[in-house]
Scaffold this motif. Structure first.
Motif, mmCIF file in Angstrom:
data_model
loop_
_atom_site.group_PDB
_atom_site.id
_atom_site.type_symbol
_atom_site.label_atom_id
_atom_site.label_comp_id
_atom_site.label_asym_id
_atom_site.label_seq_id
_atom_site.Cartn_x
_atom_site.Cartn_y
_atom_site.Cartn_z
ATOM 1 N N ALA A 1 34.549 54.034 37.466
ATOM 2 C CA ALA A 1 33.547 52.981 37.634
ATOM 3 C C ALA A 1 32.215 53.529 38.133
ATOM 4 O O ALA A 1 31.165 52.918 37.919
ATOM 5 C CB ALA A 1 34.068 51.922 38.606
ATOM 6 N N GLN A 2 32.253 54.675 38.798
ATOM 7 C CA GLN A 2 31.028 55.270 39.338
ATOM 8 C C GLN A 2 30.258 56.083 38.311
ATOM 9 O O GLN A 2 29.084 56.381 38.513
ATOM 10 C CB GLN A 2 31.379 56.186 40.529
ATOM 11 N N LYS B 1 28.239 52.674 43.474
ATOM 12 C CA LYS B 1 28.627 51.601 42.545
ATOM 13 C C LYS B 1 30.029 51.067 42.810
ATOM 14 O O LYS B 1 30.306 49.901 42.560
ATOM 15 C CB LYS B 1 28.533 52.108 41.100
ATOM 16 N N SER B 2 30.925 51.929 43.269
ATOM 17 C CA SER B 2 32.317 51.502 43.400
ATOM 18 C C SER B 2 32.924 52.049 44.683
ATOM 19 O O SER B 2 32.575 53.147 45.131
ATOM 20 C CB SER B 2 33.125 51.988 42.192
ATOM 21 N N THR C 1 38.184 54.174 40.551
ATOM 22 C CA THR C 1 36.910 54.122 41.261
ATOM 23 C C THR C 1 35.943 55.158 40.717
ATOM 24 O O THR C 1 34.758 54.875 40.489
ATOM 25 C CB THR C 1 37.140 54.336 42.770
ATOM 26 N N SER D 1 31.799 47.232 42.364
ATOM 27 C CA SER D 1 33.224 47.309 42.026
ATOM 28 C C SER D 1 33.990 47.764 43.261
ATOM 29 O O SER D 1 33.682 48.810 43.841
ATOM 30 C CB SER D 1 33.436 48.303 40.875
ATOM 31 N N ASN E 1 37.925 48.515 44.475
ATOM 32 C CA ASN E 1 39.298 48.694 44.015
ATOM 33 C C ASN E 1 40.212 48.859 45.221
ATOM 34 O O ASN E 1 39.976 49.727 46.067
ATOM 35 C CB ASN E 1 39.400 49.921 43.113
ATOM 36 N N THR F 1 27.307 47.809 46.122
ATOM 37 C CA THR F 1 28.564 48.104 45.432
ATOM 38 C C THR F 1 28.895 46.968 44.464
ATOM 39 O O THR F 1 28.848 45.802 44.828
ATOM 40 C CB THR F 1 29.706 48.278 46.451
ATOM 41 N N HIS G 1 40.687 52.234 33.691
ATOM 42 C CA HIS G 1 39.367 51.639 33.896
ATOM 43 C C HIS G 1 38.421 51.984 32.753
ATOM 44 O O HIS G 1 37.511 51.206 32.445
ATOM 45 C CB HIS G 1 38.751 52.122 35.219
#
Length: 731
Positions: free
Chosen positions: A338-339, A354-355, A335, A241, A243, A239, A678
């Motif tokens: 970010a993914q 990733k998040s 989130t 990121s 949040n 991961t 984001h």
């Protein structure tokens, strides 16, 4: 279901529960007349052969290994007992730090199930608990093992999870003992040091800034090492990121220790708070002397984290006003953004690893605020799921001055999550090792199933709702118990000394070191100055509206885009009535050149995508349009297969996402706001089904969209990465 299991499982040891009793009964029938049972079952028994010797011995019969009806009844009763322990064992668990559980009567006595110790001892342990450790040798030991497992300082609720594979996984993790493996001395020492920092920081604020609000974490100190461990394990798994969304309780401590905000900055914010005689309420000027800003326990922060293995991640604590749970969908939207990768046509490509979203709830707000249910409902929807959020209820068992019995109609604060089949762990905040087990469970479940998980962290609130409040006014007995109760740092330190993990000298050195760091940080804060009156500076008015941006497009470009919008595969069957409408649109540039609203919208989307700006559009019925006017997603009238023309524009390398939303306004608008903050280079659109429906999302308009920039700084803007024409700096 039994026959399916028979086909899949070719080993007697894999049968347990009611299926085992049923299998034994059928096998008894098979041994007497193989042709009297279903042919498929006969084939299975031909392959399985006789039950193993331990089951035969448990039958208590000598004649041809026959299984008696009495044995089947005893096995069924033992299985029912085991299932009741799994389902209701949490009612007997020691999860309340202020309650003396030693006086509680034992649940599930054998007599209630028509069993004696000798009878249950004759049943194999594997029949009752197939995942028990090897040293559990008989049914009685298995039942006692289950009792002890499900009544610890950590307890489990997952009977509401209906997926068979998930239940198997959850059961195996708990009953194998995998969750309760010993932690290293280094890790336990690090947890104690963190708890010392948490407590020392709060107590220093309490002594130094008497009467100033801080909404302390004390009583739920373990929340900080819980967050530490969730982040550490997630980053180790890839991961990049994390949040976090939370209300004000414990926020300063999370900022200091999870986000790494320096002590001296926090002390400075206390030191230079406006004079209370001049400013009767902190309001929105607790940080600045102007008319903007926000109080220190509403502010967020970012941190770049680098671990020993050179893995890095960005940790973000979202800004949040006093609307408590309304931050939840914003964090999930950030989130999801970010993914996703938005650099190719079609829907964005999502990588859920990733998040991670961590949502920290209050025990009164979780069942009390409807936005929580709205957000939980997003958890499995294709347009909104984030691969599982980890929820933590920071449960201090009181809401300001309101008892739990007065604020919810459920047994637990967490019960709302059951409707969404989210596994729940209740854990005693005074047992840090149990808290670490809860974290391990949550992180591994999310990684395995990409679904939400909830940790109900049960503690207490050492002081009032804020530090100016006297809680004994309304809860005298509760706060008499709280005052007598030792802190978790003290409890844990004594345990580590008793277990020989640390010496008393080491514990004292940890405390001295933490105290020195805090005091040294305070010495760096300049002396307090009297507030200086200043002129109010209002923002400059926007003259001439928005910047002058040329959005015109060449006619031939529009003509080409229009043709591509009605270009679907030959084998695709567009609904007849809709096909005629779309075909009329195709001729708009050649016949009367009249472009209807929905065609103009589609052309606008197409041209923006061609310019390199990704688009995300969501709302109630947004794919077709509330008035059946849009039809961005076509459905094959014979197969139901979907086709999105905007995904097939020539020379386009930007994503287009359109999703029908649930019948919610608040959570969906919050999600899109978070997505846009984001991902400012994306055109993010939310559509209310009807205009007045937007009223149900008013908190987001008032507290975030219209005021967020003034209070916290970030703004929704077109990114520098967007085409120059859209920034107003090009042709």
């Amino acid at each position: 279901m039994f026959q399916n299991n028979m086909k899949q499982r070719m080993n007697w040891e894999d049968f347990y529960g009611p299926n085992l009793g049923y299998a034994l009964e059928l096998y008894d029938q098979y041994t007497q007349d193989p042709n009297s049972i279903d042919p498929d079952l006969k084939d299975m028994f031909d392959e399985l052969g006789a039950p193993p010797s331990d089951i035969k011995e448990a039958s208590g019969t000598k004649e041809k290994g026959r299984v008696t009806a009495d044995l089947i009844q005893k096995i069924a009763s033992a299985i029912r007992l085991a299932e009741d322990i799994r389902t209701y064992g949490h009612l007997n668990a020691s999860v309340n730090p202020l309650r003396k559980d030693g006086k509680k009567s034992e649940l599930f006595p054998l007599s209630d199930y028509g069993l004696t110790e000798e009878e249950i001892k004759e049943i194999p342990a594997s029949v009752i608990c197939k995942d028990a450790p090897k040293n559990i040798t008989n049914g009685l030991e298995a039942i006692q093992y289950l009792r002890n497992t499900y009544k610890r300082t950590i307890s489990f609720e997952f009977d509401h999870v209906h997926d068979f594979k998930e239940r198997e996984w959850l059961t195996q993790k708990i009953e194998s003992g995998e969750l309760f493996q010993k932690n290293s001395a280094e890790k336990l020492s690090a947890v104690l040091e963190r708890l010392t920092e948490v407590e020392g920081f709060e107590q220093f604020l309490h002594r130094t800034f008497v009467g100033q609000k801080r909404f302390s974490i004390e009583g739920l100190d373990a929340l900080v090492p819980v967050l530490d461990d969730i982040i550490a394990q997630s980053v180790k798994s890839g991961t990049t990121s994390v949040n976090i969304g939370m209300a004000h309780r414990g926020r300063l401590n999370v900022l200091a220790h999870v986000l790494g905000k320096p002590y001296e900055i926090i002390f400075s914010e206390f030191q230079h708070a406006p004079n209370k005689d001049l400013v009767p309420s902190e309001g929105s000027i607790g940080i600045s002397y102007g008319w903007t800003g926000d109080v220190k326990y509403h502010l967020g922060a970012n941190r770049e984290l680098q671990d020993a293995e050179t893995k890095s991640a960005r940790i973000t604590l979202a800004n949040n006003p006093s609307h408590l749970e309304f931050i939840n969908p914003i964090v999930e939207g950030s989130t999801r953004a970010a993914q996703e990768t938005r650099t190719q046509s079609g829907y964005p490509v999502q990588d859920e690893t990733k998040s991670l979203a961590i949502l920290i709830h209050g025990d009164a707000a979780f069942p009390g605020e409807g936005i929580v249910a709205e957000t939980l409902n997003l958890s499995s929807l294709k347009g909104y799921q984030v691969g599982g959020a980890i929820h933590i209820i920071a449960n201090n068992m009181i809401g300001f001055t309101t008892e739990s019995a007065e604020s919810r109609s459920t047994n637990y604060a967490s019960d709302l999550a059951k409707g969404y089949e989210i596994p729940i762990v209740h854990v005693n905040a005074d047992d840090p090792e149990a808290c670490l087990s809860a974290v391990k469970f949550a992180v591994e479940y999310r990684k395995t199933f990409n679904k939400d998980f909830l940790i109900d962290l049960i503690g207490y609130r050492r002081y009032g709702h804020n530090e100016m409040d006297e809680p004994s006014t309304t809860q005298p007995m509760l706060y008499d118990a709280v005052r007598k109760h030792p802190t978790v740092k003290h409890i844990f330190a004594e345990k580590l000394i008793k277990d020989g993990v640390l010496t008393e000298e080491v514990v004292q050195n940890i405390e001295k070191s933490v105290t020195k760091r805090i005091e040294d940080a305070y010495q760096k804060v300049p002396a307090k100055k009297e507030p200086i009156a200043c002129e109010i500076e209002l923002p400059e008015p926007v003259s001439n509206g928005f910047p002058d941006v040329d959005t015109s497009i060449d006619f031939d470009v529009l003509r080409k885009l229009n043709g591509e919008l009605v270009n679907w595969p030959e084998s695709f069957n567009v609904f007849g009535k809709l096909k005629r409408i779309l075909e009329r649109r195709a001729k708009a540039f050649d016949d009367d050149r009249k472009v209807e609203w929905s065609l103009a919208e589609s052309l606008a989307f197409a041209s923006i995508l061609k310019d390199g700006t990704p688009i995300r559009l969501t709302g109630q019925d947004s794919e077709r349009g509330t008035f059946a006017q849009r039809n961005l997603v076509l459905h094959d009238s014979e197969t139901g297969k979907e086709f999105v023309p905007l995904h097939h524009l020539s020379d386009c390398d930007t994503s287009f996402a359109v999703h029908n939303s649930p019948l919610s306004e608040g959570s969906v608008l919050g999600f899109e706001y978070g997505y846009n903050v984001h991902s400012p280079e994306t055109l993010v659109l939310w559509e209310a089904q009807y205009g007045d429906f937007a009223n149900a999302a008013q908190v987001y308009f008032d507290q975030f969209i219209s005021a967020g920039r003034a209070k916290w700084g970030p703004k929704i803007r077109i990114s520098d990465a967007a085409p120059a024409r859209l920034r107003g700096t090009g042709p």
